[in-house]
Enzyme design. Structure first.
Site, PDB file in Angstrom:
ATOM      1  N   ARG A   1       5.804   5.525   2.182  1.00 19.46           N
ATOM      2  CA  ARG A   1       4.729   6.513   2.202  1.00 19.46           C
ATOM      3  C   ARG A   1       4.416   6.909   3.626  1.00 19.46           C
ATOM      4  NH1 ARG A   1      -1.217   4.953  -0.312  1.00 19.46           N
ATOM      5  NH2 ARG A   1      -1.919   7.095  -0.544  1.00 19.46           N
TER       6      ARG A   1
ATOM      7  N   TYR B   1       6.419   8.262  -1.735  1.00 15.82           N
ATOM      8  CA  TYR B   1       5.200   8.459  -2.537  1.00 15.82           C
ATOM      9  C   TYR B   1       4.870   9.944  -2.663  1.00 15.82           C
ATOM     10  CZ  TYR B   1       0.239   7.774  -3.853  1.00 15.82           C
ATOM     11  OH  TYR B   1      -0.989   7.789  -4.483  1.00 15.82           O
TER      12      TYR B   1
ATOM     13  N   SER C   1      -4.998   3.264   3.438  1.00 18.10           N
ATOM     14  CA  SER C   1      -5.042   2.457   2.227  1.00 18.10           C
ATOM     15  C   SER C   1      -5.173   0.964   2.568  1.00 18.10           C
ATOM     16  CB  SER C   1      -3.767   2.711   1.418  1.00 18.10           C
ATOM     17  OG  SER C   1      -3.865   2.152   0.148  1.00 18.10           O
TER      18      SER C   1
ATOM     19  N   LYS D   1      -7.858   6.058  -4.251  1.00 16.38           N
ATOM     20  CA  LYS D   1      -7.918   7.516  -4.430  1.00 16.38           C
ATOM     21  C   LYS D   1      -6.632   8.056  -5.055  1.00 16.38           C
ATOM     22  CE  LYS D   1     -11.088   9.645  -1.184  1.00 16.38           C
ATOM     23  NZ  LYS D   1     -11.187  10.588  -0.050  1.00 16.38           N
TER      24      LYS D   1
ATOM     25  N   HIS E   1       7.421  -7.479  -1.516  1.00 21.17           N
ATOM     26  CA  HIS E   1       7.126  -6.709  -0.297  1.00 21.17           C
ATOM     27  C   HIS E   1       8.043  -7.139   0.851  1.00 21.17           C
ATOM     28  CE1 HIS E   1       3.674  -4.811  -1.981  1.00 21.17           C
ATOM     29  NE2 HIS E   1       2.873  -5.840  -1.942  1.00 21.17           N
TER      30      HIS E   1
ATOM     31  N   LYS F   1       0.793  -1.239   0.000  1.00 22.08           N
ATOM     32  CA  LYS F   1       0.000   0.000   0.000  1.00 22.08           C
ATOM     33  C   LYS F   1       0.823   1.286   0.000  1.00 22.08           C
ATOM     34  CE  LYS F   1      -3.216  -1.112  -0.782  1.00 22.08           C
ATOM     35  NZ  LYS F   1      -3.365  -1.768  -2.114  1.00 22.08           N
TER      36      LYS F   1
ATOM     37  N   GLY G   1       2.438   2.365  -2.819  1.00 22.08           N
ATOM     38  CA  GLY G   1       2.551   2.898  -4.182  1.00 22.08           C
ATOM     39  C   GLY G   1       3.230   1.909  -5.119  1.00 22.08           C
ATOM     40  N   THR G   2       3.175   0.636  -4.759  1.00 23.96           N
ATOM     41  CA  THR G   2       3.813  -0.429  -5.540  1.00 23.96           C
ATOM     42  C   THR G   2       3.304  -0.463  -6.982  1.00 23.96           C
ATOM     43  OG1 THR G   2       3.586  -1.679  -3.483  1.00 23.96           O
ATOM     44  CG2 THR G   2       4.401  -2.880  -5.415  1.00 23.96           C
TER      45      THR G   2
ATOM     46  N   TRP H   1       1.976   1.773  -8.803  1.00 22.63           N
ATOM     47  CA  TRP H   1       2.449   2.945  -9.559  1.00 22.63           C
ATOM     48  C   TRP H   1       3.924   2.789  -9.923  1.00 22.63           C
ATOM     49  CZ3 TRP H   1       3.225   8.477  -7.178  1.00 22.63           C
ATOM     50  CH2 TRP H   1       3.347   9.414  -8.214  1.00 22.63           C
TER      51      TRP H   1
HETATM   52  P1  A3P Z   1      -4.914   4.842  -1.763  1.00 25.29           P
HETATM   53  O1  A3P Z   1      -5.566   3.664  -1.125  1.00 25.29           O
HETATM   54  O2  A3P Z   1      -4.483   5.856  -0.757  1.00 25.29           O
HETATM   55  O3  A3P Z   1      -5.723   5.456  -2.835  1.00 25.29           O
HETATM   56  P2  A3P Z   1       0.059  -0.436  -3.606  1.00 25.29           P
HETATM   57  O4  A3P Z   1       0.144  -0.319  -5.079  1.00 25.29           O
HETATM   58  O5  A3P Z   1       1.365  -0.506  -2.916  1.00 25.29           O
HETATM   59  O6  A3P Z   1      -0.913  -1.499  -3.200  1.00 25.29           O
HETATM   60  O7  A3P Z   1      -0.543   0.957  -3.109  1.00 25.29           O
HETATM   61  C1  A3P Z   1      -1.865   1.304  -3.424  1.00 25.29           C
HETATM   62  C2  A3P Z   1      -2.012   2.800  -3.280  1.00 25.29           C
HETATM   63  O8  A3P Z   1      -1.420   3.461  -4.401  1.00 25.29           O
HETATM   64  C3  A3P Z   1      -3.476   3.197  -3.276  1.00 25.29           C
HETATM   65  O9  A3P Z   1      -3.564   4.358  -2.459  1.00 25.29           O
HETATM   66  C4  A3P Z   1      -3.711   3.489  -4.736  1.00 25.29           C
HETATM   67  O10 A3P Z   1      -4.829   4.274  -4.992  1.00 25.29           O
HETATM   68  C5  A3P Z   1      -2.419   4.202  -5.090  1.00 25.29           C
HETATM   69  N1  A3P Z   1      -2.125   4.181  -6.524  1.00 25.29           N
HETATM   70  C6  A3P Z   1      -2.328   3.177  -7.410  1.00 25.29           C
HETATM   71  N2  A3P Z   1      -1.957   3.526  -8.639  1.00 25.29           N
HETATM   72  C7  A3P Z   1      -1.496   4.789  -8.563  1.00 25.29           C
HETATM   73  C8  A3P Z   1      -0.973   5.714  -9.525  1.00 25.29           C
HETATM   74  N3  A3P Z   1      -0.863   5.394 -10.793  1.00 25.29           N
HETATM   75  N4  A3P Z   1      -0.578   6.924  -9.077  1.00 25.29           N
HETATM   76  C9  A3P Z   1      -0.700   7.253  -7.778  1.00 25.29           C
HETATM   77  N5  A3P Z   1      -1.187   6.441  -6.818  1.00 25.29           N
HETATM   78  C10 A3P Z   1      -1.586   5.215  -7.203  1.00 25.29           C
END
Ligand code: A3P
Length: 296
Positions: free
Chosen positions: A129, A192, A137, A263, A107, A48, A50-51, A53
């Protein structure tokens, strides 16, 4: 009472970190069986942070000469399927190593990475983050799984006790951060919030670290901007595959790709935390980071 088992969530404590039992079995399997290649690059992150992304950006950067703009696999699959995840895909046998693309996600905390990663001196990109946004998240993500569901308050309490999968979160971050200080040529450490604020700058930095810097010509053509837009939250979350597709974690759990896109903002914690909860987590952060030189 066995202190190494968290009965509320069936987590197991191993060398200071909490794991689901299946993950822990996979850790042992990896330790024995994973032979890193010196050209492997690991994308490491606490869940959670920003993986999705970071994997998307890294994949888009590394494959920009293999695919034209519309044919990139990122349009047809969530980034977790474009870049294999070590402790689920490799350990379940569904792992096939792309001979050109040497990116692997995980992870795992630093102390659980297979030893060959260090022997081969593999590069690592890490993202973390703000813990308050991360736990928000995590709280929402957990609802998508057949796991016991806690109130947000209890989730924060448990998180502060370190009882989250791959937690304690702060220990996870600090291990990688220390290594990034000791070996900056091997570990790129990202936040992040910084990435959100200055995405283009970090895309260029990332490309350099991955060994694929943008040429002057590419910069002129706006390639870094194209990658930024392609991997934006708005773009990825609106792709059909990420709205309706299903992702299989290893051989067991299935999850809708949309669970990875909620979000995508900084500061959503303000909509979830009471003052008391905020004080609790801030105090935990302060205690954990004390003397380390690291801040979020
Ligand atoms: P939120 O739940 O705060 O919206 P992970 O990829 O490590 O599981 O993290 C998920 C978090 O990254 C979620 O945060 C998700 O919405 C956010 N996320 C996913 N894709 C993204 C992107 N392209 N740019 C920015 N944030 C992103």
């Amino acid at each position: 009472k066995d202190e190494s088992i968290d009965s509320e969530w069936n987590l197991h404590l191993y060398q200071g970190f909490w794991y689901f039992s299946t993950t822990l079995e996979n850790v042992f399997y990896l330790q024995e069986n994973f032979n890193a290649d010196p050209t492997d690059i690991l994308i490491c992150s606490p869940p959670k942070s920003g993986t999705t992304w970071l994997k998307s950006l890294s994949f888009a950067i590394m494959t920009r000469n293999r695919f034209d703009e519309s044919s990139n696999p990122l349009f047809k699959a969530v980034s977790h399927e474009c870049i294999p995840h070590l402790e689920s895909d490799f350990a379940s046998g569904s792992f096939s190593r792309d001979q050109e693309l040497k990116l692997l996600g995980t992870h795992l905390p630093l102390n659980a990475l297979p030893k060959s990663v260090f022997i081969e001196n593999c590069k690592i990109v890490y993202i973390c983050r703000d813990p308050k946004d991360l736990v928000v998240s995590m709280f929402h993500f957990a609802k998508k799984f057949p796991w016991p569901i806690f109130s947000f308050e209890r989730t924060v309490e448990r998180f502060c006790e370190g009882r989250s999968y791959y937690g304690p979160y702060w220990d996870h971050v600090l291990e990688y951060w220390k290594m990034s200080q000791e070996k900056p040529e091997n570990v790129m450490f990202l936040k992040y919030e910084d990435m959100k604020e200055n995405t283009l700058f970090y895309i260029k930095k990332l490309a350099e670290f991955l060994g694929e810097p943008f040429s002057q010509e590419e910069e002129m053509e706006g390639v870094p901007e194209k990658i930024m837009n392609m991997c934006s939250f708005e773009n990825l979350s609106n792709l059909e595959v990420n709205k309706t597709g299903i992702h299989r974690e290893g051989s067991a759990v299935e999850i809708g790709n949309n669970a990875f896109f909620r979000k995508g903002e900084v500061g959503d914690w303000k909509n979830h935390f009471t003052q008391k909860m905020k004080e609790k987590i801030d105090q935990t952060t302060q205690d954990k980071l004390h003397g380390s030189g690291f801040t979020f």
